[in-house]
Design a protein around this motif. Structure first.
Motif, short mmCIF file in Angstrom:
data_model
loop_
_atom_site.label_atom_id
_atom_site.label_comp_id
_atom_site.label_asym_id
_atom_site.label_seq_id
_atom_site.Cartn_x
_atom_site.Cartn_y
_atom_site.Cartn_z
N GLY A 74 0.79 -1.24 0.00
CA GLY A 74 0.00 0.00 0.00
C GLY A 74 0.81 1.27 0.00
N VAL A 75 2.13 1.16 0.19
CA VAL A 75 2.99 2.34 0.24
C VAL A 75 3.73 2.48 -1.08
CG1 VAL A 75 4.95 3.43 1.41
CG2 VAL A 75 3.29 2.10 2.73
N PRO A 76 3.56 3.58 -1.78
CA PRO A 76 4.29 3.78 -3.04
C PRO A 76 5.79 3.66 -2.80
CG PRO A 76 2.63 5.48 -2.73
CD PRO A 76 2.71 4.73 -1.45
N PRO A 77 6.52 2.92 -3.62
CA PRO A 77 7.97 2.76 -3.42
C PRO A 77 8.71 4.10 -3.33
CG PRO A 77 7.18 1.21 -5.07
CD PRO A 77 6.02 2.14 -4.76
N LEU A 78 8.13 5.13 -3.97
CA LEU A 78 8.77 6.44 -3.95
C LEU A 78 8.71 7.09 -2.57
CD1 LEU A 78 10.10 8.74 -5.58
CD2 LEU A 78 7.77 9.59 -6.08
N ALA A 79 7.70 6.75 -1.74
CA ALA A 79 7.49 7.43 -0.46
C ALA A 79 8.69 7.34 0.47
CB ALA A 79 6.23 6.89 0.21
N PRO A 80 9.21 6.14 0.79
CA PRO A 80 10.38 6.09 1.68
C PRO A 80 11.59 6.81 1.09
CG PRO A 80 9.35 3.93 1.50
CD PRO A 80 8.73 4.79 0.44
N ARG A 81 11.72 6.77 -0.24
CA ARG A 81 12.86 7.45 -0.88
C ARG A 81 12.76 8.96 -0.71
NH1 ARG A 81 16.33 3.23 -1.70
NH2 ARG A 81 15.01 1.38 -1.99
N LEU A 82 11.54 9.49 -0.78
CA LEU A 82 11.36 10.93 -0.57
C LEU A 82 11.63 11.30 0.88
CD1 LEU A 82 8.11 11.61 -2.65
CD2 LEU A 82 10.44 12.28 -3.24
N VAL A 83 11.21 10.43 1.81
CA VAL A 83 11.44 10.71 3.23
C VAL A 83 12.94 10.73 3.52
CG1 VAL A 83 11.19 9.78 5.56
CG2 VAL A 83 9.23 9.77 4.01
N ALA A 84 13.66 9.75 3.01
CA ALA A 84 15.09 9.62 3.33
C ALA A 84 15.99 10.44 2.43
CB ALA A 84 15.49 8.14 3.24
N GLY A 85 15.51 10.80 1.24
CA GLY A 85 16.36 11.46 0.26
C GLY A 85 17.11 12.68 0.76
N PRO A 86 16.42 13.67 1.34
CA PRO A 86 17.13 14.86 1.82
C PRO A 86 18.20 14.53 2.87
CG PRO A 86 14.79 15.32 1.65
CD PRO A 86 14.95 13.85 1.41
N MET A 87 17.89 13.59 3.79
CA MET A 87 18.87 13.22 4.80
C MET A 87 20.09 12.55 4.17
SD MET A 87 18.48 10.85 8.23
CE MET A 87 17.99 9.39 7.31
N LEU A 88 19.85 11.67 3.19
CA LEU A 88 20.96 10.98 2.55
C LEU A 88 21.84 11.95 1.76
CD1 LEU A 88 19.16 7.74 1.32
CD2 LEU A 88 20.68 8.00 3.28
N LEU A 89 21.19 12.90 1.08
CA LEU A 89 21.96 13.90 0.33
C LEU A 89 22.81 14.73 1.28
CD1 LEU A 89 22.65 15.47 -2.23
CD2 LEU A 89 20.61 16.88 -1.83
N ALA A 90 22.20 15.18 2.38
CA ALA A 90 22.94 15.99 3.36
C ALA A 90 24.08 15.18 3.97
CB ALA A 90 21.99 16.47 4.45
N HIS A 91 23.86 13.90 4.19
CA HIS A 91 24.92 13.03 4.75
C HIS A 91 26.08 12.88 3.77
CE1 HIS A 91 27.01 9.58 6.38
NE2 HIS A 91 26.73 8.89 5.29
#
Length: 324
Positions: A74-91
């Motif tokens: 039920g969770v679009p695969p893109l959703a977790p990537r959007l949640v984590a994306g900014p943190m991963l980029l900043a890291h």
């Protein structure tokens, strides 16, 4: 980059990209809400996502967790990537890792960091005790992946015990994710209604051999009778068996602090209200020991969460117990 500068840049980038993170959360939570009433545990996703953030940041590699996150129902695969994306980029730009996702977790554990900190506690229990045992039981397994990460060179028999609907969904996800579950025996049982130990034995568990039991993030959602019954059943297994668990105290159930009021509201809205807490009269370690002894177990390790002072009471803890 100097650590303080790295931290400052990390949080600045995370703030600037906050709309991306928020969009991801909207999509993610929307998927969870769509599954309300399905009988599948919603709180099981919390520990899964915490381990996934560790994996993505490179602090604790866990390939099975990463695979499960790709097939969340039920969770679009893109959703977790959007949640984590900014943190991963900043890291990647700064090398900074937020305290919640450092591994092993160090320092005082706040309520906000409990789900992340307990990963270190339970991993340590597995590393320490499975060197001597060849039976491993995860009670209320949820989306735990430790049974899929056992050393290949040892014949460890792993069992996962969980609610039927939650377990059925996990098995579908494991298959869809291509995770090898050949070494894991799944046992469906409701701790508050069914004889889980009898079902475990019927599935091949040997009560005559010591075992490690992990009971992570479960006690607080059960009635006291089910908690005590589970501990007594563990006490009936082989001498030397160990159970590792975490718990809340009655402070969590009774506190009028905004954080805990919101936490209780959230679990109730999710259909999984908080029910059980260890009596918080200090020292809480003694209250835990009293409970364990009354159920036939000997207290082992204990880590209190929250400071115990004249005016403040602990809100939880991590502990182990041993079958004597």
């Amino acid at each position: 980059m100097h650590p303080r500068i790295a931290a400052g840049v990390f949080y600045l980038l995370s703030f600037l990209l906050l709309p991306v993170t928020q969009l991801g959360y909207v999509l993610w939570v929307g998927g969870l809400l769509a599954r309300r009433g399905s009988g599948v545990s919603g709180t099981a996703q919390g520990p899964l996502s915490a381990r996934w953030f560790n994996h993505m940041l490179g602090t604790r590699k866990d390939e099975p967790t990463e695979r499960l996150m790709r097939v969340l129902p039920g969770v679009p695969p893109l959703a977790p990537r959007l949640v984590a994306g900014p943190m991963l980029l900043a890291h990647r730009l700064t090398g900074y890792v937020p305290r919640a996702f450092r591994y092993p977790f160090e320092g005082e554990v706040s309520p906000l960091h409990q789900a992340s900190a307990r990963i270190t506690f339970f991993d340590a229990a597995v590393d320490r005790h499975l060197a001597d045992f060849d039976q491993f039981v995860i009670l209320g397994a949820g989306f735990d992946t430790r049974a899929f990460r056992l050393p290949k060179n040892r014949a460890i028999r792993a069992f996962e015990v969980d609610m039927p609907k939650t377990q059925a969904l996990k098995r579908e996800m494991v298959k869809a994710a291509g995770i090898d579950s050949e070494r894991v025996t799944f046992v469906a049982a409701d701790f508050e209604k069914e004889g889980w130990l009898e079902r475990l034995v019927a599935a091949g568990f040997d009560v005559g051999k010591p075992a490690l039991f992990l009971w992570e993030g479960v006690l607080m959602y059960l009635e006291r009778q089910a908690v005590e019954d589970t501990l007594r059943k563990i006490a009936r297994t082989a001498r030397g068996s160990v159970v590792a668990f975490d718990y809340f105290t009655t402070e969590v159930l009774e506190s009028q602090a905004l954080y805990w009021r919101l936490a209780r509201m959230g679990t109730r809205a999710n259909g999984e209200p908080l029910k059980f807490g260890i009596e918080s009269r200090p020292p809480v370690s003694e209250r835990v020991a009293e409970l364990l002894r009354s159920c036939g177990l000997s207290p082992g390790e204990h880590q209190t969460l929250g400071r115990e002072t004249e005016g403040t009471r602990a809100w939880g803890g991590f502990a182990t117990a041993v079958v004597k």
